[in-house]
Design a protein around this motif. Structure first.
Motif, mmCIF file in Angstrom:
data_model
loop_
_atom_site.group_PDB
_atom_site.id
_atom_site.type_symbol
_atom_site.label_atom_id
_atom_site.label_comp_id
_atom_site.label_asym_id
_atom_site.label_seq_id
_atom_site.Cartn_x
_atom_site.Cartn_y
_atom_site.Cartn_z
ATOM 1 N N TRP A 1 0.843 12.966 8.484
ATOM 2 C CA TRP A 1 2.038 13.804 8.568
ATOM 3 C C TRP A 1 1.707 15.026 9.422
ATOM 4 C CZ3 TRP A 1 0.745 11.053 4.274
ATOM 5 C CH2 TRP A 1 1.741 10.328 3.599
ATOM 6 N N ILE A 2 2.460 15.264 10.504
ATOM 7 C CA ILE A 2 2.224 16.418 11.379
ATOM 8 C C ILE A 2 3.497 17.253 11.447
ATOM 9 C CG2 ILE A 2 1.729 17.189 13.728
ATOM 10 C CD1 ILE A 2 -0.061 14.855 14.103
ATOM 11 N N LYS A 3 3.399 18.531 11.068
ATOM 12 C CA LYS A 3 4.575 19.416 11.064
ATOM 13 C C LYS A 3 5.016 19.697 12.490
ATOM 14 C CE LYS A 3 6.356 23.394 8.527
ATOM 15 N NZ LYS A 3 7.155 23.994 9.590
ATOM 16 N N SER B 1 11.656 10.388 2.139
ATOM 17 C CA SER B 1 11.652 11.808 2.487
ATOM 18 C C SER B 1 12.913 12.466 1.959
ATOM 19 C CB SER B 1 11.579 11.956 4.007
ATOM 20 O OG SER B 1 12.785 11.495 4.605
ATOM 21 N N ALA B 2 13.100 13.749 2.305
ATOM 22 C CA ALA B 2 14.319 14.460 1.904
ATOM 23 C C ALA B 2 15.540 13.879 2.608
ATOM 24 C CB ALA B 2 14.180 15.947 2.213
ATOM 25 N N ASP B 3 15.310 13.144 3.693
ATOM 26 C CA ASP B 3 16.418 12.497 4.399
ATOM 27 C C ASP B 3 16.875 11.224 3.704
ATOM 28 O OD1 ASP B 3 16.345 14.409 6.462
ATOM 29 O OD2 ASP B 3 14.782 13.295 7.521
ATOM 30 N N GLY B 4 16.080 10.757 2.746
ATOM 31 C CA GLY B 4 16.398 9.510 2.079
ATOM 32 C C GLY B 4 15.308 8.478 2.291
ATOM 33 N N VAL B 5 15.696 7.214 2.301
ATOM 34 C CA VAL B 5 14.746 6.110 2.443
ATOM 35 C C VAL B 5 15.048 5.363 3.736
ATOM 36 C CG1 VAL B 5 13.846 3.991 1.425
ATOM 37 C CG2 VAL B 5 14.549 5.876 -0.050
ATOM 38 N N LYS B 6 14.012 5.170 4.559
ATOM 39 C CA LYS B 6 14.183 4.450 5.811
ATOM 40 C C LYS B 6 13.047 3.461 5.992
ATOM 41 C CE LYS B 6 14.679 5.003 10.816
ATOM 42 N NZ LYS B 6 14.733 5.960 11.961
ATOM 43 N N THR B 7 13.359 2.259 6.435
ATOM 44 C CA THR B 7 12.336 1.246 6.697
ATOM 45 C C THR B 7 12.253 0.980 8.190
ATOM 46 O OG1 THR B 7 12.631 0.185 4.542
ATOM 47 C CG2 THR B 7 11.603 -1.133 6.274
ATOM 48 N N ALA C 1 0.862 -1.185 0.000
ATOM 49 C CA ALA C 1 0.000 0.000 0.000
ATOM 50 C C ALA C 1 0.896 1.231 0.000
ATOM 51 C CB ALA C 1 -0.909 0.002 1.225
ATOM 52 N N VAL C 2 0.681 2.109 -0.964
ATOM 53 C CA VAL C 2 1.503 3.314 -1.097
ATOM 54 C C VAL C 2 0.652 4.533 -0.766
ATOM 55 C CG1 VAL C 2 2.925 4.709 -2.628
ATOM 56 C CG2 VAL C 2 2.942 2.206 -2.845
ATOM 57 N N PHE C 3 1.032 5.243 0.306
ATOM 58 C CA PHE C 3 0.368 6.473 0.730
ATOM 59 C C PHE C 3 1.230 7.641 0.247
ATOM 60 C CE2 PHE C 3 -0.920 3.135 3.560
ATOM 61 C CZ PHE C 3 -2.251 3.393 3.867
ATOM 62 N N ARG C 4 0.628 8.526 -0.529
ATOM 63 C CA ARG C 4 1.415 9.587 -1.162
ATOM 64 C C ARG C 4 0.701 10.927 -1.015
ATOM 65 N NH1 ARG C 4 5.101 8.760 -5.265
ATOM 66 N NH2 ARG C 4 4.172 6.687 -5.565
ATOM 67 N N THR C 5 1.465 11.979 -0.719
ATOM 68 C CA THR C 5 0.910 13.326 -0.672
ATOM 69 C C THR C 5 2.020 14.313 -1.009
ATOM 70 O OG1 THR C 5 -0.399 14.885 0.640
ATOM 71 C CG2 THR C 5 1.399 13.744 1.772
ATOM 72 N N GLN C 6 1.635 15.577 -1.219
ATOM 73 C CA GLN C 6 2.601 16.661 -1.394
ATOM 74 C C GLN C 6 2.336 17.696 -0.311
ATOM 75 O OE1 GLN C 6 2.404 18.111 -5.457
ATOM 76 N NE2 GLN C 6 3.670 16.419 -6.210
ATOM 77 N N GLY D 1 6.091 20.703 -1.909
ATOM 78 C CA GLY D 1 5.741 20.323 -3.272
ATOM 79 C C GLY D 1 6.352 19.026 -3.753
ATOM 80 N N GLN D 2 7.193 18.401 -2.936
ATOM 81 C CA GLN D 2 7.791 17.128 -3.310
ATOM 82 C C GLN D 2 6.939 15.978 -2.765
ATOM 83 O OE1 GLN D 2 10.706 16.827 -5.240
ATOM 84 N NE2 GLN D 2 10.343 19.022 -5.510
ATOM 85 N N ASP D 3 6.994 14.829 -3.436
ATOM 86 C CA ASP D 3 6.211 13.682 -2.975
ATOM 87 C C ASP D 3 6.693 13.218 -1.606
ATOM 88 O OD1 ASP D 3 4.596 13.622 -5.144
ATOM 89 O OD2 ASP D 3 5.480 11.853 -6.089
ATOM 90 N N ALA D 4 5.731 13.077 -0.692
ATOM 91 C CA ALA D 4 5.980 12.443 0.602
ATOM 92 C C ALA D 4 5.328 11.071 0.540
ATOM 93 C CB ALA D 4 5.394 13.283 1.729
ATOM 94 N N VAL D 5 6.119 10.017 0.699
ATOM 95 C CA VAL D 5 5.627 8.663 0.420
ATOM 96 C C VAL D 5 5.886 7.745 1.618
ATOM 97 C CG1 VAL D 5 5.804 6.650 -1.092
ATOM 98 C CG2 VAL D 5 6.051 8.957 -2.047
ATOM 99 N N VAL D 6 4.845 6.977 1.964
ATOM 100 C CA VAL D 6 4.987 5.905 2.943
ATOM 101 C C VAL D 6 4.454 4.626 2.301
ATOM 102 C CG1 VAL D 6 4.255 4.992 5.181
ATOM 103 C CG2 VAL D 6 4.812 7.424 4.939
ATOM 104 N N GLU D 7 5.260 3.582 2.319
ATOM 105 C CA GLU D 7 4.874 2.323 1.688
ATOM 106 C C GLU D 7 4.835 1.207 2.732
ATOM 107 O OE1 GLU D 7 7.145 -0.760 -1.179
ATOM 108 O OE2 GLU D 7 6.788 1.217 -2.085
ATOM 109 N N VAL D 8 3.696 0.510 2.790
ATOM 110 C CA VAL D 8 3.529 -0.620 3.700
ATOM 111 C C VAL D 8 3.531 -1.896 2.868
ATOM 112 C CG1 VAL D 8 2.103 -1.677 5.490
ATOM 113 C CG2 VAL D 8 2.144 0.812 5.243
ATOM 114 N N SER D 9 4.357 -2.856 3.264
ATOM 115 C CA SER D 9 4.472 -4.110 2.532
ATOM 116 C C SER D 9 4.121 -5.277 3.453
ATOM 117 C CB SER D 9 5.900 -4.285 2.006
ATOM 118 O OG SER D 9 6.112 -5.593 1.501
ATOM 119 N N ASN D 10 3.798 -6.424 2.849
ATOM 120 C CA ASN D 10 3.599 -7.635 3.662
ATOM 121 C C ASN D 10 4.729 -8.637 3.426
ATOM 122 O OD1 ASN D 10 2.932 -8.711 1.153
ATOM 123 N ND2 ASN D 10 1.095 -9.778 1.882
ATOM 124 N N GLU D 11 5.869 -8.141 2.955
ATOM 125 C CA GLU D 11 7.033 -8.983 2.706
ATOM 126 C C GLU D 11 7.530 -9.610 4.002
ATOM 127 O OE1 GLU D 11 9.905 -10.843 0.525
ATOM 128 O OE2 GLU D 11 8.793 -9.213 -0.441
#
Length: 713
Positions: free
Chosen positions: A710-712, A655-661, A621-626, A687-697
């Protein structure tokens, strides 16, 4: 009750290549015989109570009337009794079985008694079946909730014979002039043959509601808008319809990619409609097939004489796209047989081809019944034999076939179409979603419902991206709830001596919970009780003293309520009130995660999606917003904790920090409002994509996806 005379005049050529000429000859009278019958039918037959429809509800109504000392007749338009209970639906749907009492529980006790006998087990040993606890049977309570169709027929026949209830078969109501009234009272009903039945009280126990509708009583067909009764699950539900859904992109056009070529059969051209708005559509019908894997008792799937491959092109494209799921749900009954139901994207439900059924005349209904039979048999043959179907799927569908020792009079195919919904009475009280959630509890119970609010899909449409999608499926949990006496009697201004225990007064989504065979048995018995007491008191049904009715229902061990008073349900959180930016699961891009839940609370929106603890590594499941502002944001995952959840759900934040799982233990309750778990703090650019991906791997249990916040900081 469905009107399937065409079935008895079909030939088995369409099914198994053997003619039914003998049966057809028996069912079709000669011209002289018709004239003689017409003369004989001029005499009016009079009873205290006339029951139209030999469904499960009609049977219990007839027996209860006799038990209360009343003369009664059951008029069944077909040649068989029992509706769906004898027509293939052997896997009893009810939810909390504590809600079932009276004669309904008596029926399931008799099922238990039948299967206590060694001679009842022909194709398997009793202990082998019971050990697996198929169907949630409860031997300690001496009830059994799964059974073969012929066993249900046997039990009903015995109950009818013991009570000496007269049954008239093969007589259908005259749909033009079949109901005679004097003011607000029905005086008599007339069959197509001219045969006439008079009564003090009438009970319409059909699945279609012809008697009460032709008596001028208000009714509704289709889905109401959510706003009509202040509901959440009614009307068009494109956002909610995630179960039994396409998981692959499938082109709906005759020539792939070319809208001008037209659409494939079963797909509509028009848009699905405004979200939550009402429409004329009714949930899909099918036949509950009784199949077996015992070679000596199994028939291979016949190829219908009118088989047309284009009717299954959508199914073929779906499996070719990679949907390898086995598109049916065979639930095991005793003796290695099944009650087979719909499952996944393209299955036994003939979506969208039943809209004309509820208000249709007999010819229209016969045509729709035939269409459903042809479609379902053709689909089974396709999945079992077509070279475009993967071998693994073909092998599965050839292991099961129609049972030779069931439905011998109809080519071993069920006689009863599953009319999940047709007309619904509109009375002084309409059962709604609020009742099913126990947010509103009626004081005049005549029985209980306990099943999920369950609607099958109602339409198949084309998305803006140009792919096919199903719409209408809703499966949301209910709590056991009482059903109002006022919902089975019309308004006093319309009719004062008819009861409607099957097509009762209910919204579309509430009826999705009520419409279970054991509930119809309960309501049929209660209807006959009310009719008998009203005759004794010489009052209209609407003026019957409820205390008197309740006393008799209690004496007959009907279950009227057992969870009172109401307990407010805190279950749905409004994402607009949570703060920050929230993306719900309905707005996420889901690969798999087609199962929907709403029983674990609280949740955000209309419920949550889960992976069914299956297809590990293939669902995400990919949750995406800007985000409008750059900065540091806390990211939270919403889920509902239970013991069967996965302890190691991989959640990836981009995120702008990179990719973290991050691994999330969904067995443990989320610390924020019981639903939100903090994944950490991350930097995001405007304005950049903010993405959270949930997997069942690699997960070790059910994976839940509800929402991401997302809370600032």
């Amino acid at each position: 009750m469905t009107f399937q005379r065409s079935l008895l005049t079909l030939t088995l050529t369409a099914l198994c290549g053997v003619p039914l000429a003998a049966q057809a000859e028996k069912e079709t009278p000669k011209a002289g015989a018709k004239a003689k019958a017409s003369a004989e039918n001029k005499k009016t037959e009079t009873y205290d109570i006339v029951v139209y429809g030999g469904t499960s509800g009609g049977i219990t109504a007839g027996i209860q009337a006799v038990r209360m000392g009343k003369t009664v007749v059951i008029i069944e338009p077909t040649k068989f009794l029992g509706g769906l209970t004898t027509g293939g639906l052997g896997a009893t749907d009810i939810g909390n079985k504590k809600a079932i009492g009276g004669m309904s529980r008596e029926f399931y006790h008799r099922v238990w008694q039948h299967y206590q006998r060694d001679q009842s087990w022909v194709q398997q040993k009793r202990e082998d079946y019971v050990a697996k606890r198929h169907g949630g049977n409860t031997p300690n309570e001496e009830t059994m909730w799964t059974f073969e169709p012929h066993v249900a027929t046997k039990i009903y026949d015995e109950m009818i014979a013991e009570a000496k209830v007269p049954v008239v078969y093969g007589e259908r109501l005259d749909l033009k002039n079949g109901v005679k009234k004097d003011g607000t009272r029905i005086t008599e009903i007339v069959m197509e043959s001219g045969r006439t039945f008079a009564g003090k009280m009438f009970i319409d126990a059909t699945y279609e509601g012809d008697l009460f509708a032709k008596a001028g009583v208000s009714y509704h067909v289709g889905r109401e808008a959510n706003a009509k009764y202040d509901e959440k699950l009614n009307g068009v539900q494109t956002g909610h319809a995630r179960s039994h859904q396409f998981i692959k992109n499938v082109d709906p056009y005759v020539v792939p990619g070319d809208p001008k070529s037209g659409v494939l059969p079963g797909v509509q051209k028009e848009a699905p409609g405004e979200e939550f708005a009402g429409d004329h559509r009714v949930q899909a019908y099918n036949f509950r097939m009784c199949t077996t894997d015992v070679p000596e008792n199994r028939l291979p799937w016949p190829k219908p004489a009118n088989y047309d491959e284009k009717n299954y092109e959508l199914a073929l494209r779906n499996v070719e796209a990679g949907d390898g799921r086995l598109s049916w749900n065979p639930v095991w009954m005793p003796n290695r047989k099944t009650d087979t139901n719909n499952n996944f994207a393209i299955s036994t439900d003939n979506i969208g081809l039943n809209y004309d059924y509820p208000d249709g005349d007999y010819a229209t209904r016969d045509r729709i019944i035939q269409q459903h039979r042809d479609y379902q048999l053709g689909l089974m043959w396709t999945y079992a034999n077509h070279p475009r179907v993967p071998e693994k799927i073909r092998e599965h569908f050839t292991k099961l076939g129609l049972a030779k020792d069931e439905f011998a009079d109809s080519g071993h195919f069920p006689r009863q179409l599953y009319v999940r919904e047709a007309r619904r009475l509109v009375s002084d009280y309409v059962m709604t979603e609020k009742n099913c959630r126990r947010l509103e509890i009626v004081p005049d119970s005549v029985g209980m419902g306990a099943y999920n609010m369950d609607s099958h899909h109602v339409q198949r449409y084309i998305t803006k991206e140009g792919f096919v999608r199903n719409e209408g499926d809703v499966q949301v949990g209910s709590r056991p709830y009482p059903i109002s006496y006022r919902s089975i009697v019309p308004k006093a201004t319309e009719c004062t001596n008819v009861l409607v225990p099957v097509c009762l007064s209910s919204s579309h989504i509430a009826f999705g919970s009520i419409r279970m065979e054991p509930v119809f048995m309960v309501l049929g018995q209660s209807a006959a009780t009310a009719a008998s007491l009203a005759i004794d008191a010489k009052v209209d049904l609407q003026k019957l003293d409820y205390a008197t009715l309740k006393a008799k229902l209690d004496a007959d061990k009907q279950v009227l309520d057992f969870e009172s008073p109401a307990k407010p349900m805190v279950e749905s959180l409004d994402k607009a009130k949570l703060g920050g930016v929230v993306v719900d699961d309905v707005d996420a891009v889901l690969t798999g995660f087609e199962s929907h839940g709403a029983s674990a609370t609280p949740f955000i929106g209309a419920g949550y999606a889960h992976d069914g603890n299956a297809e590990k590594g293939h669902q995400k499941a990919v949750f995406r917003t800007q985000l409008k502002e750059a900065g540091q944001y806390e990211v939270r995952l919403a889920y509902q904790a239970l013991a069967n959840r996965a302890s190691n759900v991989p959640v990836t934040i981009r995120s702008a920090d990179g990719v973290k799982t991050v691994k999330v233990n969904q067995k443990e309750k989320a610390p924020i409002d019981g639903v939100l778990y903090s994944l950490g703090s991350f930097k995001f650019e405007a304005g950049q994509d903010a993405v959270v991906e949930v997997s069942n791997e690699g997960t070790d249990g059910h994976v839940i996806v509800d929402a991401v916040q997302w809370i600032k900081k």
